[in-house]
Design an enzyme around this catalytic site. Structure first.
Site: not given
Length: 503
Positions: A196, A309, A401
């Site tokens: 990320s 995601e 995610h």
């Protein structure tokens, strides 16, 4: 389980004493730069002062100021104490070693506002046991890490500086170059990896002239396509923020006198990022422009993202259905064409989930792969879709995610609530994922073409668009595919370039 063995390593600033846990030597809370406080706030990290005697390195340091509740909910656990004095790192290394080992340096995620290198998912024992030296890094977060303001202009003789968090990471990499041999690591084989915001940091450092030569391989997990903030906009945002704080025409001293915990509670419209800022000595041009032009530092790269995601976007106020309605109003890129690229997907919400996932995350892997091909260096792409057996009803759309992180570190037993119900199959899959990451750190090179594992993972090279699917329909399984989502990703790359040009 700890024993009484206390390994001591000699760094350029003094000796540090760690501890031994399950035949792995661990050093926690080693400083890599001077505390960025008072006059050092919003400046490049400064050199450490050497210490006398042996410094204890058995406890994690404080993390940068942040929202503890959000960190526990979103970023992997309790970050512990907070302080502006946060520039510390942690090292895990096998006790028994004969030759210098590959080094893996982890940059945590958290949207540049959350996280710490000490969080449970990042415990380095399982990777170190595979024969690497693992380093996790704390860096400045939020407006302490990314900030531009007219009152701070011209302070650094090297040029404008806004990306203080990236400079922290560069300082940590320089520390690795200077010191990692004392911990058994090979300074000439350093893999930088992150997820990320950590992945976004890796991309930024691949584009930064200041990071050249400090690492040799890169792993990019769920990096996202949000553009860097242009310098002029960042300066306007900084001035607006300080006006909100009651400082109409502040001096640099006024800004540095603000309490360190002033910034993290701020909410929109006063959140001016945090995100990398284009136009300083760290990022002279936007990171995406660097990759579009294939000007990134050449090195082997692994890049990939997860199957759901878009799960994270709701935390940033993104309405998935509204994104489809917005595309209906977009004349340059028609919704009809997009619907053709998602056959069988019904309803604006599900279409929005998949389109937003691919525009914000999946496409970046495609962009990086093409940039790597133009530079003539290999790129290993993946798509992570595994969901633990006990989570398949909760995560019905696939891997959220960040879900891949405990698999990468082989740490299912360290993560809530996974540790309570992880099965033997889940743990076996995590072991295989971690093996691939370590194999990359050990064996990937400009000349290598494949990584060994359950499937022989072939790299993307010029003219060969390949991707390894990790988890098939949320279950254990591996498959190498050619031209994965090629048509839709090619379209979204055009969309991305169009909007970057508008910015």
């Amino acid at each position: 389980m700890r024993n009484l063995e206390m390994p001591i390593a000699t760094t350029t600033h003094g000796d540090v004493r760690g501890c031994t846990e399950n035949d792995i030597a661990v050093w926690r809370g080693i400083p890599y730069a001077a505390p960025p406080v008072e006059e050092r706030r919003w400046r490049a990290p400064q050199p450490l002062t050497a210490w006398q005697g042996v410094r204890d390195a058995t406890a994690f340091s404080a993390a940068s100021w942040q929202n503890a509740g959000f960190c526990r909910e979103l970023a992997g656990g309790d970050p512990g104490a907070f302080s502006e004095d946060c520039l510390y790192l942690n090292v895990w290394a096998p006790v028994a070693r004969e030759t210098p080992l590959p080094v893996m340096v982890w940059l945590h995620g958290g949207g540049f506002t959350l996280g710490a290198g000490s969080l449970p998912p990042y415990d380095g024992q399982a990777l170190a046991r595979r024969g690497v030296v693992l380093v996790t890094v704390n860096y400045r977060l939020g407006h302490l890490g990314f900030f531009a303001h007219p009152a701070l202009e011209g302070e650094d003789p090297a040029g404008p500086v806004y990306n203080f968090a990236l400079l922290d990471q560069i300082a940590a990499l320089r520390w690795v170059q200077d010191n990692i041999a004392a911990f058994g690591g090979d300074r000439d084989n350093v893999t930088l990896f992150g997820e990320s915001a950590g992945a976004r940091s890796v991309l930024s450092l691949m584009a930064s002239p200041l990071a050249k030569g400090l690492f040799h391989k890169a792993i990019i997990q769920s990096g996202y396509t949000l553009p860097d903030i242009p310098r002029r906009k960042a300066l306007r945002n900084g001035a607006a923020l300080t006006r909100h704080l009651g400082l109409d025409n502040p001096t640099a001293a006024d800004l540095r006198a603000l309490p360190a915990d002033t910034f993290w509670p701020l909410t929109a419209p006063y959140v001016t990022g945090p995100a990398p800022i284009a136009g300083d000595i760290v990022l002279p041009e936007p990171m995406l422009e660097t990759f579009f032009a294939a000007r990134q530092h050449p090195m082997p790269v692994m890049v990939g993202s997860n199957s759901d995601e878009a799960s994270v976007l709701a935390y940033f106020g993104v309405n998935l259905e509204e994104q489809i309605r917005k595309l209906r109003r977009e004349r340059r890129f028609g919704l009809g064409l997009i619907r053709l690229l998602y056959p069988g997907v019904r309803g604006d919400r599900e279409l929005g989930r998949q389109v937003c996932r691919d525009m914000a995350f999946t496409t970046l892997g495609f962009v990086v792969m093409q940039a790597q091909s133009r530079r003539g260096v290999p790129c290993w792409r993946y798509w992570f879709d595994y969901v633990a057996v006990g989570e398949r009803e909760t995560f019905a759309n696939g891997a959220w995610h960040g879900n891949e992180v405990p698999y990468v570190f082989d740490n299912l037993d360290q993560v809530e609530p996974l540790k309570d119900y992880a099965t033997a199959a889940d743990r076996a899959f995590a072991g295989q994922v971690a093996d691939y990451w370590v194999s990359f750190a050990k064996h990937a090179s400009a000349q290598s073409q494949a990584l060994d594992g359950p499937v022989r993972w072939l790299a993307c090279v010029r003219g060969r668009d390949r991707l390894l699917r990790m988890g098939l329909d949320k279950k254990a399984g591996w498959r190498l595919e050619n031209r994965f989502m090629r048509a839709r990703l090619a379209l979204f790359k055009r969309v991305m370039r169009y909007h970057v040009t508008l910015d």
